[in-house]
Enzyme design. Structure first.
Site, PDB file in Angstrom:
ATOM      1  N   GLU A  48       0.830  -1.205   0.000  1.00  0.00           N
ATOM      2  CA  GLU A  48       0.000   0.000   0.000  1.00  0.00           C
ATOM      3  C   GLU A  48       0.869   1.263   0.000  1.00  0.00           C
ATOM      4  OE1 GLU A  48      -4.230  -0.631   1.037  1.00  0.00           O
ATOM      5  OE2 GLU A  48      -3.326  -0.961   3.010  1.00  0.00           O
ATOM      6  N   GLU A  93      -4.787  -8.840   2.918  1.00  0.00           N
ATOM      7  CA  GLU A  93      -5.823  -8.482   3.887  1.00  0.00           C
ATOM      8  C   GLU A  93      -7.051  -9.386   3.834  1.00  0.00           C
ATOM      9  OE1 GLU A  93      -3.146  -4.995   3.680  1.00  0.00           O
ATOM     10  OE2 GLU A  93      -3.967  -6.426   2.245  1.00  0.00           O
TER      11      GLU A  93
END
Length: 266
Positions: free
Chosen positions: A120, A140
């Site tokens: 990210e 995730e």
């Protein structure tokens, strides 16, 4: 700036090198790391002598993402930085380049795992170099979590949507070669040489006119979601003032005189 216990800061000429420095935890994000990152971005923007930033990780690892032990309630190191988060509740998002875009070019030098929150943060950088054994991925969903660092928005704008969705929805690990093939990174280099290559790229950036470099970067991002007509109009607004600078005249003069230009941000 001096950094924090989990974020090392040093200068290499006109380049600020920020090193995620918690290798015993695979450079998992911590409060000291986030505070150090945020302070690094601010320092780079505030210092005109800094023309580029290189982001890397210590111990042959880039970043393994959020500290899941802390998320599970076992505490996070650096509680003495908690007042910084209270003063600016957005600090962690700025540190991760979700809510902040430095005006100086940011070059990522990736060795080893660059996963979850690491991938990210990577999406907030401008130029990306990966070692052959580097790995990437957004894990995730495999842990019942959401990649809330911006990936559901940014990733599909940076790589083809089919690849973005496969990465987001499968939670699988990607090799450096795969990451390059889908456009997530720009270069794959031998292990141990990512930082050196990133610094070489930074040196080339640093040799260019800083006002021009910053205007070009700003134009690329601000026109990304515009129509072509609107983008071209915005480009002129960014670009024409650059031609009226002393640096632009110096660049032309140096070319004519067959010498390296001396830019002064004027």
């Amino acid at each position: 700036m001096s950094g924090t216990e989990h974020l090392d800061v040093r200068r290499e000429g006109a380049t600020l090198v920020l090193t995620l420095d918690r290798p015993q935890a695979k450079n998992a994000l911590s409060l000291p790391m986030l505070v150090g990152l945020y302070d690094g971005w601010v320092a780079a923007d505030a210092d005109d002598a800094i023309r580029s930033v290189v982001l890397t990780g210590a111990g042959g690892v880039f970043c393994a993402g959020m500290d899941l032990k802390a998320l599970a309630g076992k505490g996070m190191e650096g509680e003495h930085y908690r007042d910084r988060l209270k003063a600016d509740p957005d600090l962690h998002w700025k540190a991760m380049l979700r809510h902040h875009r430095p005006r100086k070019p940011v070059i990522a030098a990736v060795e080893g795992p660059c996963v979850a929150g690491g991938t990210e943060i990577l999406q907030g950088t401008d130029i990306r170099v990966a070692a052959e054994s580097a790995t990437f991925g957004l894990f995730e969903v495999a842990r019942g979590l959401f990649p809330i660092g911006g990936s559901t928005v940014r990733l599909q704008r940076q790589i083809p949507r089919t690849h973005a969705l496969e990465m987001l929805l499968t939670g699988r690990r990607y090799t450096a070669a795969e990451a390059a093939a889908i456009g997530l990174v720009g270069r794959v280099v031998p292990d141990g040489s990512a930082l050196g290559t990133a610094l070489e790229i930074a040196e080339r950036v640093n040799a260019c006119g800083p006002l021009a470099v910053e205007a070009v970067k700003a134009s690329v991002y601000e026109t990304a979601e515009m129509t072509e007509a609107d983008g071209l109009a915005a480009e002129l607004q960014r670009g024409w003032p650059v031609f009226d600078t002393a640096d632009a005249r110096e660049g032309a003069r140096a070319f004519t005189e067959k010498r390296a230009p001396v830019f002064r941000r004027e």
